[in-house]
Scaffold this motif. Structure first.
Motif, PDB file in Angstrom:
ATOM      1  N   ALA A  40      -3.126   2.330  14.225  1.00 17.78           N
ATOM      2  CA  ALA A  40      -2.372   3.834  14.097  1.00 17.78           C
ATOM      3  C   ALA A  40      -2.572   4.084  12.609  1.00 17.78           C
ATOM      4  N   HIS A  41      -2.775   3.135  11.639  1.00 18.74           N
ATOM      5  CA  HIS A  41      -2.992   3.365  10.274  1.00 18.74           C
ATOM      6  C   HIS A  41      -3.941   2.463   9.639  1.00 18.74           C
ATOM      7  N   PRO A  42      -5.106   2.732   9.742  1.00 14.57           N
ATOM      8  CA  PRO A  42      -6.097   1.648   9.308  1.00 14.57           C
ATOM      9  C   PRO A  42      -6.009   1.454   7.782  1.00 14.57           C
ATOM     10  N   ALA A  43      -5.691   2.306   7.037  1.00 13.24           N
ATOM     11  CA  ALA A  43      -5.294   2.028   5.745  1.00 13.24           C
ATOM     12  C   ALA A  43      -4.387   0.981   5.341  1.00 13.24           C
ATOM     13  N   LEU A  44      -3.685   0.422   6.316  1.00 12.80           N
ATOM     14  CA  LEU A  44      -2.474  -0.626   6.174  1.00 12.80           C
ATOM     15  C   LEU A  44      -3.240  -2.056   6.302  1.00 12.80           C
ATOM     16  N   MET A  45      -4.516  -2.038   6.520  1.00 11.44           N
ATOM     17  CA  MET A  45      -5.175  -3.345   6.744  1.00 11.44           C
ATOM     18  C   MET A  45      -5.578  -3.740   5.260  1.00 11.44           C
TER      19      MET A  45
ATOM     20  N   SER B 234       0.649  -1.201  -0.083  1.00 11.99           N
ATOM     21  CA  SER B 234       0.014   0.102   0.070  1.00 11.99           C
ATOM     22  C   SER B 234       0.771   1.211  -0.100  1.00 11.99           C
ATOM     23  N   THR B 235       0.114   2.389  -0.404  1.00  9.22           N
ATOM     24  CA  THR B 235       0.905   3.610  -0.409  1.00  9.22           C
ATOM     25  C   THR B 235       1.033   3.860   1.088  1.00  9.22           C
ATOM     26  N   THR B 236       0.470   3.695   2.039  1.00  4.67           N
ATOM     27  CA  THR B 236       0.595   3.895   3.390  1.00  4.67           C
ATOM     28  C   THR B 236       1.860   3.320   3.749  1.00  4.67           C
TER      29      THR B 236
END
Length: 114
Positions: free
Chosen positions: A78-83, A57-59
């Protein structure tokens, strides 16, 4: 049935449309607006392990090496977009992503809803 993901994710949108068309009426949980509880993160990690963290991912690419070394559950918190998305839950069943295996599980036929 609950679908955990991010509203702007195209894969989540495809899954929701296909599940709805198949008559499931999924409840969508936007993990940015409603962060996952520690128990939910622990349950997902127990099922999927490291696969839960989307390292493409970009994150992920934006994290420092120090941040990447943190415990995966803390990273997701801390970074939900990592899921990796979506996580689909119904009864005792959980799937990760919207691949042919997840589609077969929830739709009955591989490839539908893609």
């Amino acid at each position: 049935m609950k679908v955990y993901g991010i509203a702007s994710c195209d894969t989540v949108k495809k899954a929701l449309r296909a599940l709805d068309a198949a008559g499931h009426r999924p409840e969508f949980v936007d993990i940015r607006k409603t962060p996952l509880e520690p128990a939910e993160i622990a349950r997902f990690f127990a099922e999927f392990g490291e696969a839960l963290v989307n390292r493409r991912s970009t994150t992920w690419r934006g994290l420092s090496e120090t941040e990447r070394a943190e415990a995966p559950d803390r990273l997701i918190s801390a970074h939900p977009a990592l899921m990796k998305r979506p996580v689909i839950e119904a009864g005792e069943g959980l799937t990760l992503g919207w691949d042919a295996q997840a589609q077969a599980r929830w739709l009955g036929k591989p490839g539908e809803g893609a």
